[in-house]
Motif scaffolding. Structure first.
Motif, PDB file in Angstrom:
ATOM      1  N   GLU A   1       0.639  -1.359  -0.035  1.00 17.68           N
ATOM      2  CA  GLU A   1      -0.036   0.078  -0.265  1.00 17.68           C
ATOM      3  C   GLU A   1       0.794   1.285   0.017  1.00 17.68           C
ATOM      4  O   GLU A   1       1.857   1.392   0.753  1.00 17.68           O
ATOM      5  CB  GLU A   1      -0.871   0.046   1.277  1.00 17.68           C
ATOM      6  CG  GLU A   1      -1.879   1.172   1.460  1.00 17.68           C
ATOM      7  CD  GLU A   1      -2.465   1.148   2.675  1.00 17.68           C
ATOM      8  OE1 GLU A   1      -3.725   0.849   2.683  1.00 17.68           O
ATOM      9  OE2 GLU A   1      -1.998   1.537   3.643  1.00 17.68           O
ATOM     10  N   THR A   2       0.790   2.290  -0.895  1.00 14.98           N
ATOM     11  CA  THR A   2       1.348   3.202  -0.940  1.00 14.98           C
ATOM     12  C   THR A   2       0.424   4.672  -0.869  1.00 14.98           C
ATOM     13  O   THR A   2      -0.674   4.557  -1.311  1.00 14.98           O
ATOM     14  CB  THR A   2       2.139   3.521  -2.125  1.00 14.98           C
ATOM     15  OG1 THR A   2       1.274   3.335  -3.411  1.00 14.98           O
ATOM     16  CG2 THR A   2       3.188   2.228  -2.256  1.00 14.98           C
ATOM     17  N   THR A   3       0.854   5.717  -0.427  1.00 10.92           N
ATOM     18  CA  THR A   3      -0.033   6.925  -0.323  1.00 10.92           C
ATOM     19  C   THR A   3       0.758   8.231  -0.759  1.00 10.92           C
ATOM     20  O   THR A   3      -0.251   9.166  -0.855  1.00 10.92           O
ATOM     21  CB  THR A   3      -0.250   7.209   1.256  1.00 10.92           C
ATOM     22  OG1 THR A   3       1.154   7.538   1.781  1.00 10.92           O
ATOM     23  CG2 THR A   3      -0.864   6.226   2.077  1.00 10.92           C
ATOM     24  N   CYS A   4       1.737   7.870  -1.434  1.00 10.37           N
ATOM     25  CA  CYS A   4       2.266   9.028  -2.253  1.00 10.37           C
ATOM     26  C   CYS A   4       3.473   8.569  -3.488  1.00 10.37           C
ATOM     27  O   CYS A   4       3.651   7.364  -3.326  1.00 10.37           O
ATOM     28  CB  CYS A   4       3.165  10.009  -1.181  1.00 10.37           C
ATOM     29  SG  CYS A   4       4.523   9.193  -0.218  1.00 10.37           S
ATOM     30  N   TYR A   5       4.100   9.555  -4.115  1.00  2.86           N
ATOM     31  CA  TYR A   5       4.759   9.242  -5.118  1.00  2.86           C
ATOM     32  C   TYR A   5       5.933   8.605  -4.626  1.00  2.86           C
ATOM     33  O   TYR A   5       6.642   7.589  -5.224  1.00  2.86           O
ATOM     34  CB  TYR A   5       4.942  10.375  -6.153  1.00  2.86           C
ATOM     35  CG  TYR A   5       5.853   9.929  -7.441  1.00  2.86           C
ATOM     36  CD1 TYR A   5       5.208   9.540  -8.482  1.00  2.86           C
ATOM     37  CD2 TYR A   5       7.039  10.639  -7.562  1.00  2.86           C
ATOM     38  CE1 TYR A   5       5.933   9.257  -9.583  1.00  2.86           C
ATOM     39  CE2 TYR A   5       7.617  10.530  -8.926  1.00  2.86           C
ATOM     40  CZ  TYR A   5       7.214   9.724  -9.727  1.00  2.86           C
ATOM     41  OH  TYR A   5       7.674   9.519 -10.751  1.00  2.86           O
ATOM     42  N   LYS A   6       6.784   9.170  -3.610  1.00  3.53           N
ATOM     43  CA  LYS A   6       7.869   8.628  -3.218  1.00  3.53           C
ATOM     44  C   LYS A   6       7.755   7.083  -2.722  1.00  3.53           C
ATOM     45  O   LYS A   6       8.677   6.463  -2.957  1.00  3.53           O
ATOM     46  CB  LYS A   6       8.245   9.628  -2.027  1.00  3.53           C
ATOM     47  CG  LYS A   6       9.616   8.977  -1.463  1.00  3.53           C
ATOM     48  CD  LYS A   6      10.137  10.101  -0.204  1.00  3.53           C
ATOM     49  CE  LYS A   6      11.423   9.552   0.514  1.00  3.53           C
ATOM     50  NZ  LYS A   6      11.868  10.402   1.513  1.00  3.53           N
TER      51      LYS A   6
ATOM     52  N   VAL B   1       8.460  -0.031  -6.164  1.00  2.00           N
ATOM     53  CA  VAL B   1       8.858  -0.621  -7.270  1.00  2.00           C
ATOM     54  C   VAL B   1      10.387  -0.998  -7.269  1.00  2.00           C
ATOM     55  O   VAL B   1      10.628  -1.968  -7.722  1.00  2.00           O
ATOM     56  CB  VAL B   1       8.902   0.650  -8.536  1.00  2.00           C
ATOM     57  CG1 VAL B   1       9.687   0.225  -9.782  1.00  2.00           C
ATOM     58  CG2 VAL B   1       7.336   1.104  -8.877  1.00  2.00           C
ATOM     59  N   ALA B   2      11.267  -0.107  -6.565  1.00  2.00           N
ATOM     60  CA  ALA B   2      12.405  -0.656  -6.290  1.00  2.00           C
ATOM     61  C   ALA B   2      12.679  -1.873  -5.322  1.00  2.00           C
ATOM     62  O   ALA B   2      13.594  -2.626  -5.676  1.00  2.00           O
ATOM     63  CB  ALA B   2      13.414   0.528  -5.294  1.00  2.00           C
ATOM     64  N   ALA B   3      11.607  -2.241  -4.576  1.00  2.00           N
ATOM     65  CA  ALA B   3      11.603  -3.362  -3.873  1.00  2.00           C
ATOM     66  C   ALA B   3      11.047  -4.521  -4.469  1.00  2.00           C
ATOM     67  O   ALA B   3      10.840  -5.504  -3.923  1.00  2.00           O
ATOM     68  CB  ALA B   3      10.793  -3.119  -2.612  1.00  2.00           C
ATOM     69  N   GLU B   4      10.697  -4.317  -5.666  1.00  2.00           N
ATOM     70  CA  GLU B   4       9.972  -5.313  -6.707  1.00  2.00           C
ATOM     71  C   GLU B   4       8.977  -5.996  -6.118  1.00  2.00           C
ATOM     72  O   GLU B   4       8.488  -7.193  -6.136  1.00  2.00           O
ATOM     73  CB  GLU B   4      11.015  -6.410  -7.041  1.00  2.00           C
ATOM     74  CG  GLU B   4      12.373  -5.874  -7.461  1.00  2.00           C
ATOM     75  CD  GLU B   4      13.450  -6.824  -7.904  1.00  2.00           C
ATOM     76  OE1 GLU B   4      13.081  -8.019  -7.596  1.00  2.00           O
ATOM     77  OE2 GLU B   4      14.089  -6.702  -8.731  1.00  2.00           O
ATOM     78  N   ALA B   5       7.941  -4.940  -5.655  1.00  4.04           N
ATOM     79  CA  ALA B   5       6.616  -5.518  -5.038  1.00  4.04           C
ATOM     80  C   ALA B   5       5.956  -5.952  -6.221  1.00  4.04           C
ATOM     81  O   ALA B   5       6.000  -5.756  -7.502  1.00  4.04           O
ATOM     82  CB  ALA B   5       5.769  -4.424  -4.472  1.00  4.04           C
ATOM     83  N   ASP B   6       5.021  -7.125  -6.205  1.00  2.23           N
ATOM     84  CA  ASP B   6       4.209  -7.468  -7.348  1.00  2.23           C
ATOM     85  C   ASP B   6       2.890  -6.746  -7.683  1.00  2.23           C
ATOM     86  O   ASP B   6       2.778  -6.593  -8.919  1.00  2.23           O
ATOM     87  CB  ASP B   6       3.838  -8.961  -6.968  1.00  2.23           C
ATOM     88  CG  ASP B   6       4.760 -10.016  -6.605  1.00  2.23           C
ATOM     89  OD1 ASP B   6       5.548 -10.285  -7.566  1.00  2.23           O
ATOM     90  OD2 ASP B   6       4.946 -10.565  -5.665  1.00  2.23           O
ATOM     91  N   ILE B   7       2.179  -6.155  -6.651  1.00  3.10           N
ATOM     92  CA  ILE B   7       1.316  -5.201  -6.859  1.00  3.10           C
ATOM     93  C   ILE B   7       1.503  -3.983  -6.088  1.00  3.10           C
ATOM     94  O   ILE B   7       1.778  -4.099  -4.710  1.00  3.10           O
ATOM     95  CB  ILE B   7      -0.234  -5.916  -6.310  1.00  3.10           C
ATOM     96  CG1 ILE B   7      -0.159  -7.095  -7.004  1.00  3.10           C
ATOM     97  CG2 ILE B   7      -1.435  -4.957  -6.670  1.00  3.10           C
ATOM     98  CD1 ILE B   7      -1.369  -8.134  -6.738  1.00  3.10           C
ATOM     99  N   ILE B   8       1.076  -2.895  -6.655  1.00  8.77           N
ATOM    100  CA  ILE B   8       1.443  -1.675  -5.678  1.00  8.77           C
ATOM    101  C   ILE B   8      -0.119  -1.030  -5.830  1.00  8.77           C
ATOM    102  O   ILE B   8      -0.904  -0.729  -6.767  1.00  8.77           O
ATOM    103  CB  ILE B   8       2.062  -0.671  -6.536  1.00  8.77           C
ATOM    104  CG1 ILE B   8       3.756  -1.193  -6.577  1.00  8.77           C
ATOM    105  CG2 ILE B   8       2.326   0.811  -5.744  1.00  8.77           C
ATOM    106  CD1 ILE B   8       4.631  -0.517  -7.243  1.00  8.77           C
ATOM    107  N   MET B   9      -0.559  -0.989  -4.465  1.00  5.40           N
ATOM    108  CA  MET B   9      -1.843  -0.265  -4.221  1.00  5.40           C
ATOM    109  C   MET B   9      -1.606   1.459  -4.359  1.00  5.40           C
ATOM    110  O   MET B   9      -0.665   1.838  -3.442  1.00  5.40           O
ATOM    111  CB  MET B   9      -2.407  -0.495  -2.791  1.00  5.40           C
ATOM    112  CG  MET B   9      -3.825  -0.069  -2.549  1.00  5.40           C
ATOM    113  SD  MET B   9      -4.306  -0.256  -1.021  1.00  5.40           S
ATOM    114  CE  MET B   9      -4.892  -1.764  -1.077  1.00  5.40           C
ATOM    115  N   LEU B  10      -2.428   1.992  -4.862  1.00  2.00           N
ATOM    116  CA  LEU B  10      -2.393   3.650  -4.785  1.00  2.00           C
ATOM    117  C   LEU B  10      -3.613   3.834  -4.097  1.00  2.00           C
ATOM    118  O   LEU B  10      -4.794   3.809  -4.373  1.00  2.00           O
ATOM    119  CB  LEU B  10      -2.529   4.236  -6.098  1.00  2.00           C
ATOM    120  CG  LEU B  10      -1.434   3.557  -7.241  1.00  2.00           C
ATOM    121  CD1 LEU B  10      -1.830   4.218  -8.476  1.00  2.00           C
ATOM    122  CD2 LEU B  10      -0.060   3.694  -6.601  1.00  2.00           C
ATOM    123  N   ASP B  11      -3.374   4.455  -2.904  1.00  2.81           N
ATOM    124  CA  ASP B  11      -4.410   4.555  -1.826  1.00  2.81           C
ATOM    125  C   ASP B  11      -4.761   5.910  -1.558  1.00  2.81           C
ATOM    126  O   ASP B  11      -3.933   6.899  -1.469  1.00  2.81           O
ATOM    127  CB  ASP B  11      -3.833   4.133  -0.383  1.00  2.81           C
ATOM    128  CG  ASP B  11      -5.407   4.009   0.666  1.00  2.81           C
ATOM    129  OD1 ASP B  11      -6.216   3.442   0.101  1.00  2.81           O
ATOM    130  OD2 ASP B  11      -4.875   4.397   1.936  1.00  2.81           O
TER     131      ASP B  11
END
Length: 280
Positions: free
Chosen positions: A196-201, A207-217
Motif C-alpha cells: 500500500e502506498t500513499t504518495c509518489y515517493k 517499485v525498487a523493492a520489486e513488489a508484485d502489486i502496488i496499491m495507490l491509496d
C-alpha cells in the motif's frame, strides 16, 4: 469462482435453525401435510441473479422431494418481473423454506447487481473491479462468489493467501523495502506481495523493492496517472479508497489494472425477489 455448497452448508443449517427451532407453528397447524403446490420466485426489480444453488440447498435441507427448476443461471441480468425459479412440492415445505432461501438469494443478488454497475464503468479499459475483505462475517465465500457472478474479480480470500503490506506493517518494519524483504525471506515465491502506498515517493520505493502489486491509496486521478506511468508495468497497479460509482470510469482511464471497491459488499442493498404460489 466456483461455489461449493459444502463450504457454506453450516450457514444454511444455522439460518434454518434460527428461523425454525421447534418448527413453523403457523404453517404446520394450518396446511395439511399432504397438500402439494407450485411456487414461482420472480424479481421485483431488475438485477443480476446470484445464489440459486444456495436457495436450492435450503429447500433440499427441508424436503429432498421438492422439484427446484432454475429458469436462469447465476450471473444472468434479468428485468423486473422475471421468473427465476419454479418449485413443486409440499406446500408446507415450500412455506417453511421461503424466507431463508430468499434471504440468501436477495443479498447475493444485491451484491452481484451492485458489482455489475461498477464493472460496466470499466468497459473499454483493461481495469478489473476487485472485492475486499469488507464482507459480512462468516459469509465471505458467498459475498465473493456474488461479486464474481456480477462481473467482478476476487481479491485475496483472507490474510493467508496473499501478502498485503499496509501502513502499520511499514511502520513496524521501518520502511517499505525492509517490510518486503522480511516477508520475501519467509514465504514461497508463488505468493504475491502487494504494498500500500500513499504518495509518489512510496510508489518509487515499492517499485525498487520489486513488489508484485502496488496499491495507490486515496490518490486523485492526476497522481494516479503519474504513478501508473512511472510503474510502467513493472508491477500490477490497484487503485483504492473512496471509489464511488461516478468516479470509476475516470480512474480506469488512468491505466490501473484494478480498482478495489469495499462498497459492493459492505454497503449493498438486497435485490427484491418474491415467491408466490400459482397452484395449491
Amino acid at each position: 469462482m466456483k461455489l461449493h455448497i459444502e463450504e457454506i452448508e453450516h450457514l444454511i443449517d444455522q439460518a434454518l435453525n434460527e428461523d425454525l427451532l421447534q418448527g413453523d407453528i403457523t404453517t404446520q397447524n394450518i396446511i395439511p401435510k399432504e397438500r402439494m403446490a407450485t411456487a414461482l420466485m420472480h424479481t421485483k426489480e431488475s438485477g443480476v441473479i446470484a445464489g440459486l444453488e444456495v436457495a436450492k440447498a435450503v429447500f433440499e435441507k427441508i424436503d429432498s422431494s421438492i422439484i427446484f427448476e432454475k429458469e436462469v443461471e447465476d450471473g444472468a441480468f434479468v428485468e423486473k418481473g422475471k421468473v427465476i425459479v419454479k418449485m413443486t412440492g409440499s406446500y408446507t415445505s415450500l412455506l417453511i423454506g421461503e424466507r431463508t432461501a430468499l434471504n440468501f438469494l436477495q443479498r447475493m443478488s444485491g451484491i452481484a447487481t451492485e458489482t455489475k454497475k461498477y464493472a460496466d464503468q470499466t468497459v473499454g479499459t483493461k481495469t478489473k473491479i476487485l472485492d475486499t475483505r469488507k464482507t459480512l462475517p462468516a459469509y465471505r465465500h458467498l459475498d465473493k462468489y456474488s461479486v464474481f457472478a456480477g462481473g467482478g474479480t476476487n481479491h485475496r480470500m483472507g490474510l493467508y493467501d496473499m501478502v498485503m503490506i499496509k501502513d502499520n506493517h511499514i511502520k513496524m518494519a521501518g520502511s517499505i523495502t525492509k517490510a518486503v524483504d522480511q516477508v520475501r525471506a519467509e514465504i514461497p515465491n508463488s505468493i504475491k506481495i502487494e504494498v500500500e502506498t500513499t504518495c509518489y515517493k512510496e510508489v518509487q520505493e515499492a517499485v525498487a523493492a520489486e513488489a508484485d502489486i502496488i496499491m495507490l491509496d486515496n490518490m486523485d486521478n492526476e497522481l494516479t496517472k503519474k504513478c501508473v506511468d512511472f510503474i510502467a508495468k513493472r508491477a500490477k497497479v490497484e487503485a483504492s479508497g473512496n471509489m464511488s460509482l461516478d468516479r470509476i470510469k475516470s480512474v480506469a482511464e488512468t491505466g490501473v489494472d484494478f480498482i478495489s471497491v469495499g462498497a459492493i459488499t459492505h454497503s449493498v442493498s438486497a435485490l427484491d425477489i418474491s415467491m408466490n404460489f400459482t397452484s395449491v
